[in-house]
Design a protein around this motif. Structure first.
Motif, PDB file in Angstrom:
ATOM      1  N   GLY A 187      15.164 -38.459  -0.634  1.00 58.70           N
ATOM      2  CA  GLY A 187      16.180 -39.177  -1.386  1.00 58.70           C
ATOM      3  C   GLY A 187      15.653 -40.275  -2.298  1.00 58.70           C
ATOM      4  O   GLY A 187      16.412 -40.817  -3.112  1.00 58.70           O
ATOM      5  N   GLU A 188      14.371 -40.593  -2.195  1.00 60.54           N
ATOM      6  CA  GLU A 188      13.819 -41.630  -3.064  1.00 60.54           C
ATOM      7  C   GLU A 188      13.626 -41.092  -4.476  1.00 60.54           C
ATOM      8  O   GLU A 188      13.468 -39.881  -4.691  1.00 60.54           O
ATOM      9  CB  GLU A 188      12.493 -42.148  -2.497  1.00 60.54           C
ATOM     10  N   ALA A 189      13.636 -41.995  -5.446  1.00 60.33           N
ATOM     11  CA  ALA A 189      13.531 -41.606  -6.849  1.00 60.33           C
ATOM     12  C   ALA A 189      12.224 -42.098  -7.448  1.00 60.33           C
ATOM     13  O   ALA A 189      11.765 -43.210  -7.146  1.00 60.33           O
ATOM     14  CB  ALA A 189      14.706 -42.162  -7.644  1.00 60.33           C
ATOM     15  N   VAL A 190      11.625 -41.261  -8.281  1.00 60.64           N
ATOM     16  CA  VAL A 190      10.438 -41.621  -9.049  1.00 60.64           C
ATOM     17  C   VAL A 190      10.891 -41.800 -10.489  1.00 60.64           C
ATOM     18  O   VAL A 190      11.378 -40.853 -11.118  1.00 60.64           O
ATOM     19  CB  VAL A 190       9.363 -40.521  -8.950  1.00 60.64           C
ATOM     20  N   ARG A 191      10.732 -42.989 -11.016  1.00 55.37           N
ATOM     21  CA  ARG A 191      11.250 -43.311 -12.348  1.00 55.37           C
ATOM     22  C   ARG A 191      10.131 -43.428 -13.370  1.00 55.37           C
ATOM     23  O   ARG A 191       9.076 -43.985 -13.092  1.00 55.37           O
ATOM     24  CB  ARG A 191      12.055 -44.613 -12.300  1.00 55.37           C
ATOM     25  N   PHE A 192      10.402 -42.897 -14.565  1.00 55.07           N
ATOM     26  CA  PHE A 192       9.492 -43.047 -15.702  1.00 55.07           C
ATOM     27  C   PHE A 192      10.358 -43.236 -16.937  1.00 55.07           C
ATOM     28  O   PHE A 192      11.124 -42.361 -17.312  1.00 55.07           O
ATOM     29  CB  PHE A 192       8.553 -41.841 -15.836  1.00 55.07           C
ATOM     30  N   GLY A 193      10.258 -44.403 -17.525  1.00 57.55           N
ATOM     31  CA  GLY A 193      11.159 -44.735 -18.619  1.00 57.55           C
ATOM     32  C   GLY A 193      12.599 -44.731 -18.137  1.00 57.55           C
ATOM     33  O   GLY A 193      12.912 -45.282 -17.080  1.00 57.55           O
ATOM     34  N   CYS A 194      13.473 -44.070 -18.874  1.00 57.31           N
ATOM     35  CA  CYS A 194      14.882 -43.999 -18.479  1.00 57.31           C
ATOM     36  C   CYS A 194      15.197 -42.753 -17.665  1.00 57.31           C
ATOM     37  O   CYS A 194      16.359 -42.464 -17.383  1.00 57.31           O
ATOM     38  CB  CYS A 194      15.786 -44.065 -19.713  1.00 57.31           C
ATOM     39  N   HIS A 195      14.168 -42.020 -17.272  1.00 54.61           N
ATOM     40  CA  HIS A 195      14.355 -40.776 -16.531  1.00 54.61           C
ATOM     41  C   HIS A 195      13.916 -40.949 -15.076  1.00 54.61           C
ATOM     42  O   HIS A 195      13.188 -41.880 -14.746  1.00 54.61           O
ATOM     43  CB  HIS A 195      13.569 -39.649 -17.184  1.00 54.61           C
ATOM     44  N   GLN A 196      14.335 -40.021 -14.237  1.00 53.91           N
ATOM     45  CA  GLN A 196      13.924 -40.083 -12.846  1.00 53.91           C
ATOM     46  C   GLN A 196      13.901 -38.707 -12.203  1.00 53.91           C
ATOM     47  O   GLN A 196      14.603 -37.788 -12.622  1.00 53.91           O
ATOM     48  CB  GLN A 196      14.832 -41.009 -12.036  1.00 53.91           C
ATOM     49  N   LEU A 197      13.055 -38.596 -11.183  1.00 56.87           N
ATOM     50  CA  LEU A 197      12.986 -37.416 -10.334  1.00 56.87           C
ATOM     51  C   LEU A 197      13.412 -37.828  -8.937  1.00 56.87           C
ATOM     52  O   LEU A 197      12.895 -38.811  -8.391  1.00 56.87           O
ATOM     53  CB  LEU A 197      11.562 -36.862 -10.286  1.00 56.87           C
ATOM     54  N   VAL A 198      14.333 -37.103  -8.357  1.00 55.24           N
ATOM     55  CA  VAL A 198      14.774 -37.372  -6.993  1.00 55.24           C
ATOM     56  C   VAL A 198      13.972 -36.486  -6.047  1.00 55.24           C
ATOM     57  O   VAL A 198      13.883 -35.269  -6.239  1.00 55.24           O
ATOM     58  CB  VAL A 198      16.278 -37.108  -6.828  1.00 55.24           C
ATOM     59  N   ALA A 199      13.377 -37.099  -5.032  1.00 53.45           N
ATOM     60  CA  ALA A 199      12.556 -36.372  -4.070  1.00 53.45           C
ATOM     61  C   ALA A 199      13.434 -35.794  -2.967  1.00 53.45           C
ATOM     62  O   ALA A 199      14.059 -36.534  -2.211  1.00 53.45           O
ATOM     63  CB  ALA A 199      11.508 -37.311  -3.478  1.00 53.45           C
ATOM     64  N   CYS A 200      13.496 -34.474  -2.895  1.00 53.81           N
ATOM     65  CA  CYS A 200      14.293 -33.787  -1.874  1.00 53.81           C
ATOM     66  C   CYS A 200      13.346 -33.096  -0.896  1.00 53.81           C
ATOM     67  O   CYS A 200      12.566 -32.225  -1.291  1.00 53.81           O
ATOM     68  CB  CYS A 200      15.213 -32.750  -2.518  1.00 53.81           C
TER      69      CYS A 200
END
Length: 265
Positions: free
Chosen positions: A132-145
């Motif tokens: 459920g944690e998010a990896v952010r880069f700029g205004c975008h993000q990847l949610v870790a599932c």
């Protein structure tokens, strides 16, 4: 030449319609420009058939790299530099057994970048992700599932904004990762895919860690319909996975120890 006369009402109506279309066009163009700050590039390693994914924000120039391969680290670092990005995270979907990760090498080639992997992987990294944690880069993000089953530490990285899922070895194109070593469990993998990936909208693109037949991407809807293993019942899936009789991975004895320490050994 025949002259056509228009009433004042007709002219005003035409002007209003033209103005409305202009405003709609400008709004649409603005939306396109806003979405265009997402950068995506798919890279490939021919020896291990591994896909590496470069994602970036073209405004802030921050970027992440998913599943880098050691032998391609210089290639990746050169591309990132040429494109003017700053690599902030070098990420792994899981601790790979068929190749050595390039995260450690990239940290030396591109100072300031940090390595990322799931906490349950048992591997060293600067950042250990939990579900459920998010990896952010700029205004975008990847949610870790969390999608264990191939390994305990497998993660699928989902970019909801761009409708993309980077599934590692949990879900491949018309296939899935093997479950006969490295904490593998067919029951766990089946539940992971069906509860965490197949519950995404059908139009979400699937980008796996590997492909051995030349396909580059799939979709959630396609795999729910055509995946020859994961469309079966749980009992049938377990039977399939328990009888694959695959050869011992060629580089596992080298890769696992190296990948426990970011590929640096």
């Amino acid at each position: 030449m025949m002259k056509i006369k228009y009433s004042l009402h007709t002219l005003r109506l035409a002007q209003a319609l033209l103005a409305t279309r202009t405003r709609q066009h400008r709004c649409f163009s603005g939306a396109i420009e806003k979405s265009n700050n997402f950068f995506f590039r798919q890279l490939f390693d021919t020896e291990s058939c591994t896909y590496t994914y470069l994602l970036g924000d073209s405004d802030t120039r921050e970027a992440v790299l998913i599943d880098p391969v050691l032998e391609q680290a210089e290639r990746d670092a050169k591309l990132i530099t040429e494109l003017g990005f700053k690599l902030i995270y070098a990420m792994n979907t899981h601790m790979h057994a068929d190749h050595i990760t390039g995260t450690g090498r990239l940290k030396s080639l591109l100072p300031g970048s940090r390595s990322v992997i799931g906490k349950s992987s048992g591997a060293q990294a600067d950042i250990h992700l939990c579900d459920g944690e998010a990896v952010r880069f700029g205004c975008h993000q990847l949610v870790a599932c969390s999608t264990p089953g191939h390994t305990n530490g497998c993660f699928t990285f989902v970019c909801h904004e761009q409708c993309m899922a980077f599934t590692g070895d949990a879900l491949l194109i018309r296939g899935c990762g093997r479950t006969d070593f490295q904490e593998g469990s067919p029951e766990t993998l089946y539940h992971s895919v069906h509860s965490r990936i197949f519950t995404l909208p059908d139009h979400f693109k699937v980008y796996p860690a590997h492909d051995y037949k030349g396909q580059t991407a799939s979709s959630v809807g396609e795999e729910k319909k055509y995946n020859p293993r994961l469309t079966k019942s749980l009992e049938e899936f377990v039977q399939i996975m328990d009888n694959l009789n695959l050869p011992y991975p060629k580089k596992i004895d080298e890769s696992i120890p190296a990948n426990k320490v970011c590929g640096l050994f």
